[in-house]
Design a protein around this motif. Sequence first.
Motif, PDB file in Angstrom:
ATOM      1  N   SER A   1      -1.997  -7.285   4.587  1.00 32.29           N
ATOM      2  CA  SER A   1      -1.424  -7.329   3.058  1.00 32.29           C
ATOM      3  C   SER A   1      -1.114  -5.988   2.451  1.00 32.29           C
ATOM      4  O   SER A   1      -2.098  -5.058   2.598  1.00 32.29           O
ATOM      5  CB  SER A   1      -2.649  -8.091   2.269  1.00 32.29           C
ATOM      6  N   TYR A   2      -0.008  -5.846   1.614  1.00 36.02           N
ATOM      7  CA  TYR A   2       0.429  -4.740   1.333  1.00 36.02           C
ATOM      8  C   TYR A   2       0.899  -4.978  -0.043  1.00 36.02           C
ATOM      9  O   TYR A   2       1.745  -5.886  -0.588  1.00 36.02           O
ATOM     10  CB  TYR A   2       1.587  -4.129   2.078  1.00 36.02           C
ATOM     11  N   SER A   3       0.893  -3.896  -0.935  1.00 37.53           N
ATOM     12  CA  SER A   3       1.481  -3.924  -2.354  1.00 37.53           C
ATOM     13  C   SER A   3       2.189  -2.807  -2.521  1.00 37.53           C
ATOM     14  O   SER A   3       1.829  -1.481  -1.905  1.00 37.53           O
ATOM     15  CB  SER A   3       0.134  -3.937  -3.301  1.00 37.53           C
ATOM     16  N   LEU A   4       3.061  -2.846  -3.572  1.00 37.19           N
ATOM     17  CA  LEU A   4       3.986  -1.654  -3.958  1.00 37.19           C
ATOM     18  C   LEU A   4       3.510  -0.778  -5.104  1.00 37.19           C
ATOM     19  O   LEU A   4       2.589  -1.272  -5.917  1.00 37.19           O
ATOM     20  CB  LEU A   4       5.573  -2.374  -4.631  1.00 37.19           C
ATOM     21  N   GLY A   5       3.499   0.608  -4.877  1.00 38.22           N
ATOM     22  CA  GLY A   5       2.845   1.428  -5.886  1.00 38.22           C
ATOM     23  C   GLY A   5       3.703   2.588  -6.080  1.00 38.22           C
ATOM     24  O   GLY A   5       4.705   2.896  -5.362  1.00 38.22           O
ATOM     25  N   PHE A   6       3.436   3.314  -7.210  1.00 37.20           N
ATOM     26  CA  PHE A   6       4.177   4.545  -7.495  1.00 37.20           C
ATOM     27  C   PHE A   6       3.171   5.713  -7.662  1.00 37.20           C
ATOM     28  O   PHE A   6       2.278   5.564  -8.417  1.00 37.20           O
ATOM     29  CB  PHE A   6       5.006   4.476  -8.723  1.00 37.20           C
ATOM     30  N   SER A   7       3.506   6.669  -6.983  1.00 35.82           N
ATOM     31  CA  SER A   7       2.720   8.090  -7.116  1.00 35.82           C
ATOM     32  C   SER A   7       3.369   9.033  -7.784  1.00 35.82           C
ATOM     33  O   SER A   7       4.505   9.443  -7.356  1.00 35.82           O
ATOM     34  CB  SER A   7       2.194   8.478  -5.669  1.00 35.82           C
ATOM     35  N   SER A   8       2.871   9.561  -9.123  1.00 37.24           N
ATOM     36  CA  SER A   8       3.624  10.559  -9.652  1.00 37.24           C
ATOM     37  C   SER A   8       2.587  11.509 -10.350  1.00 37.24           C
ATOM     38  O   SER A   8       1.824  11.104 -10.962  1.00 37.24           O
ATOM     39  CB  SER A   8       4.457   9.844 -10.915  1.00 37.24           C
ATOM     40  N   PRO A   9       2.636  12.729 -10.075  1.00 29.98           N
ATOM     41  CA  PRO A   9       3.393  13.359  -8.880  1.00 29.98           C
ATOM     42  C   PRO A   9       3.116  13.055  -7.488  1.00 29.98           C
ATOM     43  O   PRO A   9       2.056  12.395  -7.512  1.00 29.98           O
ATOM     44  CB  PRO A   9       3.130  15.025  -9.185  1.00 29.98           C
TER      45      PRO A   9
END
Length: 222
Positions: free
Chosen positions: A106-114
Amino acid sequence: MPRWSPRGDRIAYVAAVDEVLQVFTRSIGSSTRFQITHERESCLNPFWSADGTRIYYLTGLRPNTSLRSIAVAGGASELVLDGVYRADLPPDGSTLAVLMQNAPGSYSLGFSSPPGAEPVPYSKPPLGTFRDTGTLTAIRFDPTGKYLGLLSSGRSSVEFWKIPLNGGPPEEMLRGKGTSTGHFAWRKDASGIVADSFLGSTSRLMETEFGTGVSRALMNGS
């Protein structure tokens, strides 16, 4: 798994060394390749930092995969994030997009900033969790960095989602007409994609237009 450098003067790619895939670079017009990584486990899906001084890549066996980076000039690699299945950077290098593992399969989308910060899960429906069915899910920013593309056949059909980074709703571009699944590159004008398709026993390079949904083979058996 070739990837152009930001200046377009070099390609990063993977090749086997003693049965382990390592990251190499090669300059345009040169017959010499340079080995960048020396990992014990295979390296996959290399991509460049915005300034072209570092290369990011995935390594490890699922579910214990990690995203690492290494200077093009050489040296030791550095851990960026653990539990990452896919990753990409936009042209300005500001935000790292990742597919993160939640649980086995099971995978999910994410955003890493910075890039390297704790990823923030993407919550806009219907892009919640992706089940891993043995098929390939790939993500890649468009040439402007305003959209993230997600190509997947992990659900009922081949889908391509155009995800705006300004908070707008995601849009499915293939509308049930998708046939290509694999690594992909955007057209320069973002009107379609080119993908390496591995459906059945035939490997093909396919170009798909979003407006018509029409796909055509660019080459077969490569």
